[in-house]
Design an enzyme around this catalytic site. Structure first.
Site, mmCIF file in Angstrom:
data_model
loop_
_atom_site.group_PDB
_atom_site.id
_atom_site.type_symbol
_atom_site.label_atom_id
_atom_site.label_comp_id
_atom_site.label_asym_id
_atom_site.label_seq_id
_atom_site.Cartn_x
_atom_site.Cartn_y
_atom_site.Cartn_z
ATOM 1 N N SER A 96 0.876 -1.182 0.000
ATOM 2 C CA SER A 96 0.000 0.000 0.000
ATOM 3 C C SER A 96 0.909 1.226 0.000
ATOM 4 O O SER A 96 1.547 1.516 1.016
ATOM 5 C CB SER A 96 -0.873 0.040 1.258
ATOM 6 N N LYS A 171 -7.244 1.813 -2.220
ATOM 7 C CA LYS A 171 -6.742 1.393 -0.899
ATOM 8 C C LYS A 171 -6.745 2.564 0.096
ATOM 9 O O LYS A 171 -7.049 2.385 1.278
ATOM 10 C CB LYS A 171 -5.328 0.815 -1.068
HETATM 11 P P1 NAD Z 1 5.879 -6.155 7.285
HETATM 12 O O1 NAD Z 1 6.699 -5.024 7.805
HETATM 13 O O2 NAD Z 1 5.464 -7.256 8.180
HETATM 14 O O3 NAD Z 1 6.613 -6.818 6.012
HETATM 15 C C1 NAD Z 1 7.427 -6.117 5.115
HETATM 16 C C2 NAD Z 1 8.589 -7.046 4.732
HETATM 17 O O4 NAD Z 1 9.385 -6.403 3.714
HETATM 18 C C3 NAD Z 1 9.523 -7.335 5.905
HETATM 19 O O5 NAD Z 1 9.703 -8.740 6.011
HETATM 20 C C4 NAD Z 1 10.818 -6.619 5.527
HETATM 21 O O6 NAD Z 1 11.981 -7.280 6.017
HETATM 22 C C5 NAD Z 1 10.754 -6.652 4.018
HETATM 23 N N1 NAD Z 1 11.538 -5.638 3.320
HETATM 24 C C6 NAD Z 1 11.590 -4.299 3.576
HETATM 25 N N2 NAD Z 1 12.365 -3.686 2.658
HETATM 26 C C7 NAD Z 1 12.792 -4.647 1.795
HETATM 27 C C8 NAD Z 1 13.616 -4.641 0.629
HETATM 28 N N3 NAD Z 1 14.129 -3.496 0.138
HETATM 29 N N4 NAD Z 1 13.841 -5.814 0.002
HETATM 30 C C9 NAD Z 1 13.319 -6.975 0.471
HETATM 31 N N5 NAD Z 1 12.547 -7.052 1.577
HETATM 32 C C10 NAD Z 1 12.285 -5.896 2.222
HETATM 33 O O7 NAD Z 1 4.577 -5.449 6.624
HETATM 34 P P2 NAD Z 1 3.177 -6.145 6.252
HETATM 35 O O8 NAD Z 1 2.244 -6.012 7.398
HETATM 36 O O9 NAD Z 1 3.421 -7.460 5.600
HETATM 37 O O10 NAD Z 1 2.661 -5.078 5.160
HETATM 38 C C11 NAD Z 1 3.186 -5.015 3.849
HETATM 39 C C12 NAD Z 1 2.316 -4.050 3.046
HETATM 40 O O11 NAD Z 1 0.960 -4.538 3.026
HETATM 41 C C13 NAD Z 1 2.259 -2.626 3.638
HETATM 42 O O12 NAD Z 1 2.224 -1.670 2.615
HETATM 43 C C14 NAD Z 1 0.951 -2.646 4.403
HETATM 44 O O13 NAD Z 1 0.410 -1.342 4.549
HETATM 45 C C15 NAD Z 1 0.099 -3.541 3.537
HETATM 46 N N6 NAD Z 1 -1.001 -4.229 4.231
HETATM 47 C C16 NAD Z 1 -0.806 -4.811 5.454
HETATM 48 C C17 NAD Z 1 -1.881 -5.439 6.081
HETATM 49 C C18 NAD Z 1 -1.739 -6.077 7.446
HETATM 50 O O14 NAD Z 1 -2.775 -6.387 8.066
HETATM 51 N N7 NAD Z 1 -0.527 -6.312 7.943
HETATM 52 C C19 NAD Z 1 -3.134 -5.476 5.465
HETATM 53 C C20 NAD Z 1 -3.290 -4.926 4.213
HETATM 54 C C21 NAD Z 1 -2.211 -4.294 3.603
#
Ligand code: NAD
Length: 295
Positions: A96, A171
């Site tokens: 997002s 979103k």
């Molecule tokens: P998170 O922080 O748990 O996961 C992000 C992952 O990306 C981490 O494992 C991190 O190590 C990795 N990462 C960061 N930079 C990187 C790079 N340059 N190369 C490779 N890996 C990298 O976040 P999440 O909760 O999984 O959310 C991810 C996206 O989904 C966000 O934009 C969030 O807003 C969206 N989202 C989350 C949810 C939720 O309930 N958690 C729901 C809908 C949407």
């Protein structure tokens, strides 16, 4: 089946990648953290060494990263997707992020013959695990048609809403509605508790009426248990509301209620609660009213 590159194996990306593996898609995966990468490799993926490496070994590259700068770095930075991607491949960014950034990255990748879709999701970790997310997609119809089936493995609903950036615009709308809904639920249950009425009884009494919502069903049980383990972290919701306010400013659209809830979340961040689930918004009201919404 198309060969998938999956970058970003966090709360959401890890179960989404695992569902694609279960459905039989070949995959190269990558995360900057070794632990989730090892887990996805043990579920059947090959280990990637960088975003560039993953892109060079796949036909469809999926990114699931926290925010706009992370996606920009993975897509356009040194060692990024743009350096490795094969012409004709498709980047599906499921993070997002700000719609403007999706449009900027897409324009840069087009120069390499790489199409891009922005395809953020709603539904949180439980629906990521079940493969029943709502996926809202922006970008060219032709690219969408090529990936619709594989998105269907991760989502119960996969809808193209318009050109690149539209997925993230949808979103932002989603995140405004969810934030305001959680704040409204918090405000209401703190009032009921302070008035001496059992908040669980209030929840049961109203859930079948007009105040019923997916937010009510998912978040009230967490509030009643005092369980604010994420789920969706407050710091990520702050990111979404900041993106909503920036977009609203670019378009001269007032969104005053989103601004108020953003301030509540920022106050919680100052109190060290940035990594709580966003149901933890209730703690802001609890502190002011000096009651706890618990069963
Ligand atoms: P998170 O922080 O748990 O996961 C992000 C992952 O990306 C981490 O494992 C991190 O190590 C990795 N990462 C960061 N930079 C990187 C790079 N340059 N190369 C490779 N890996 C990298 O976040 P999440 O909760 O999984 O959310 C991810 C996206 O989904 C966000 O934009 C969030 O807003 C969206 N989202 C989350 C949810 C939720 O309930 N958690 C729901 C809908 C949407």
């Amino acid at each position: 089946m198309k060969k998938i590159g999956f970058i970003g194996l966090g709360i959401m990306g890890k179960p989404m990648a695992k569902n694609l593996l279960k459905a039989g898609y070949p995959m190269v995966a990558y995360d900057v953290r070794p632990e989730p990468l090892a887990e996805v490799v043990s579920a059947g993926a090959a280990a990637g060494h960088s975003a560039r490496d993953v892109a060079s070994r796949s036909e469809v590259i999926i990114t699931m990263l926290p925010d706009s700068p992370d996606v920009e770095a993975a897509a356009l930075g040194s060692g990024g997707i743009i350096e490795g991607a094969n012409p004709g491949s498709i980047l599906v960014d499921m993070s997002s992020i700000a719609p403007r950034v999706s449009r900027e990255i897409s324009a840069r990748l087009a120069g390499k013959g790489v199409a891009m879709l922005d395809a953020p999701v709603s539904g949180g970790e439980p629906k990521a695990i079940e493969g029943t997310l709502a996926i809202m997609v922006g970008g060219p119809q032709e690219a969408f048609d090529q990936v619709k089936d594989l998105l269907g493995v991760m989502g119960a609903s996969v809808l193209r809403v318009g050109e690149i950036g539209s997925g993230n615009t949808a979103k932002l709308a989603n995140q405004i509605i969810v934030a305001l809904n959680i704040a409204a639920v918090s405000e209401a249950l703190v009032l009921a508790t302070k008035a001496g009425v059992n908040p669980e009884a209030v929840f049961q009494a109203i859930r079948g009426g007009l105040a019923g919502s997916t937010v009510l069903e998912a978040k009230v049980p967490m509030m009643l248990a005092g369980n604010f383990k994420p789920g969706f972290r407050i710091e990520l919701h702050i990111k979404d509301l900041v993106n909503a306010l920036k977009t609203a400013t670019e378009l001269d659209v007032p969104i005053p209620l989103a601004g108020r809830v953003l301030e509540i979340m920022q106050a919680l961040r100052e109190e060290g609660r940035a990594r709580d689930d966003h149901s933890g918004i209730v703690q802001f009201y609890e502190k002011l009213a000096k009651v706890e919404v618990r069963r």
